[in-house]
Scaffold this active site. Sequence first.
Site, PDB file in Angstrom:
ATOM      1  N   GLU A 192       0.823  -1.217   0.000  1.00  0.00           N
ATOM      2  CA  GLU A 192       0.000   0.000   0.000  1.00  0.00           C
ATOM      3  C   GLU A 192       0.854   1.264   0.000  1.00  0.00           C
ATOM      4  O   GLU A 192       0.485   2.282   0.570  1.00  0.00           O
ATOM      5  CB  GLU A 192      -1.000   0.008   1.163  1.00  0.00           C
ATOM      6  CG  GLU A 192      -2.132  -0.982   0.980  1.00  0.00           C
ATOM      7  CD  GLU A 192      -3.321  -0.711   1.893  1.00  0.00           C
ATOM      8  OE1 GLU A 192      -3.409   0.395   2.468  1.00  0.00           O
ATOM      9  OE2 GLU A 192      -4.167  -1.611   2.032  1.00  0.00           O
ATOM     10  N   HIS A 247      -1.661  -0.931  10.037  1.00  0.00           N
ATOM     11  CA  HIS A 247      -1.076  -2.245  10.342  1.00  0.00           C
ATOM     12  C   HIS A 247       0.227  -2.019  11.091  1.00  0.00           C
ATOM     13  O   HIS A 247       0.882  -0.984  10.921  1.00  0.00           O
ATOM     14  CB  HIS A 247      -0.753  -3.031   9.060  1.00  0.00           C
ATOM     15  CG  HIS A 247      -1.945  -3.627   8.387  1.00  0.00           C
ATOM     16  ND1 HIS A 247      -2.045  -4.961   8.080  1.00  0.00           N
ATOM     17  CD2 HIS A 247      -3.093  -3.070   7.941  1.00  0.00           C
ATOM     18  CE1 HIS A 247      -3.189  -5.200   7.475  1.00  0.00           C
ATOM     19  NE2 HIS A 247      -3.845  -4.056   7.376  1.00  0.00           N
TER      20      HIS A 247
END
Length: 538
Positions: free
Chosen positions: A50, A322
């Site tokens: 990402e 995350h």
Amino acid sequence: MADLPTEINVVTLNCWGLKYISKLRRERLLEIGRQLAIADPQPQIVALQECFCHEDYLTIRRETRYILPYGKFYFSGAFGGGLAILSKWPIEESTMFRYPLNGRPTAFWRGDWYVGKGIACAKIRYGPAPKHIIEVFNTHTHAPYESGPKDSYICHRTAQSWEMSKLLRGAAERGHLVLGLGDFNMLPLSLEHQIVTSHAPVHDVWRILHPDSSVGPAHHHAEKARGVPVPTAEFNILENCATSDGPFNTWRWLPKQQKKLGIGKPVVTVDPSTPDHRGKRLDYIFAGTGDVAANGGGWVVKRAAVGMMMRHPELGCSLSDHFAVEATLKFVPLKQQQPNHNNSHSPFSDTHQTVKPTTTILNDAENHLIQTGTYLQESSSQGTSIAEADANTNADDDLSYTKQLVAFNSQPQLPRLPPSGYDQILSLIYKYVAREQLQLRWRAYHFFAWLGVSIGCLVAVWFVPRNFVAFILMLVSTLGLVGGTLDGLMSLLFFRSELRALKEYEFEILTAKALAEGKTPVVQQAGTEEDGDDSKQW
């Protein structure tokens, strides 16, 4: 090239760097680069997911240029796959493998199809010998937007795990050290997880050190079946590698709680004993051992940790939605044999044995095990700190290699799923094929229906007495024809392409199932009765 490494530090992190969507993107990714540059132990291979904006990648490269001078940003899809690999050593070769099955263009609000998800591959050379190669495979699989029986994307994620396992296995067969990294969007011991570990000679490094770690969040049926209490936030980090959805991550807080964060505001702490009902592991490091015979030893898992848990120093927020997974692989040499002066071609020439290793020398029994099994360590019950869930800081002193080697040696070198596992995959394929065939037909009907309506509207324009009615008819004709044309193209191109990819996937699973059952795979011969059996060919 400098002395060969005896340890390799690996990091994988989903950066949450979606342009226009991720909050405080530039500030967070800049800090991610800074933290990587000062991390201890110093990372030598980093896989990012990402990281969609090339400018963010360049920012991280600038911050880490002294410790990770080599890197590759992978271009894929209309908006980029968000994958990047950084390395201490030269990247000799790279490629971007696109997943044949990866979402649907009709789900444009989800974006998986448009970013062209796949596997970023890099061949990294850390030494002069032919087998001194690390093959890194970095991925971000399709997100699980649905759950349970309604999860229409589970077929895609199992197919993506299958593709990853094939690449890992191919690299391992070439005798290279293999690393599978990334946000796999799967739970431990799920079907997707079993596909990777069953069809490639790799192991989940966290489960090597924590074999009793969780298999999902506390509310998941598989975790409930274990009969363990709801874990605390601290336990989920130290033992379960909960990289996502835990209370320590500020991006999982309620908006009311997030408002307490910001420049000049006091630090908001989280009680480590807070019950963690949602924390789960989606990020993984899978590792092999390399060519033991050619290298004179193998790579083992020394350490596994949850990392990047620090907050932004000014904004007070987590650096991503995350946390990172970190691992340290250690080279363990085989026992030195007495030199044979009659043979100038020593098996240890031009290998790690050319460097005086500081690692443990194994006995003959252990030598046999390292060559026939995956040489990985057992877990330690001792915890460390919340910021770094280090499985063992003194692995050489505290762990028994032999015990783990015997356990791994009892498994086949390349295990396969049981036949029931393949049946489960085939069931998912057939269910999804039926869905896509229905979609193909309905979108074709939609195209022809709107074509008829559009023609009817154009004809009606000639007979209506008022201009505003003619305008409405033209508008309906135009919009309907555009929508119908899009559905027609979907039916003609996308769904047919997807069904063909599913055919290939089904064939590969049928072949693997036959091999697991000890049968000879059957390939359809030209001119057989099956040629005309549409039910077997969809």
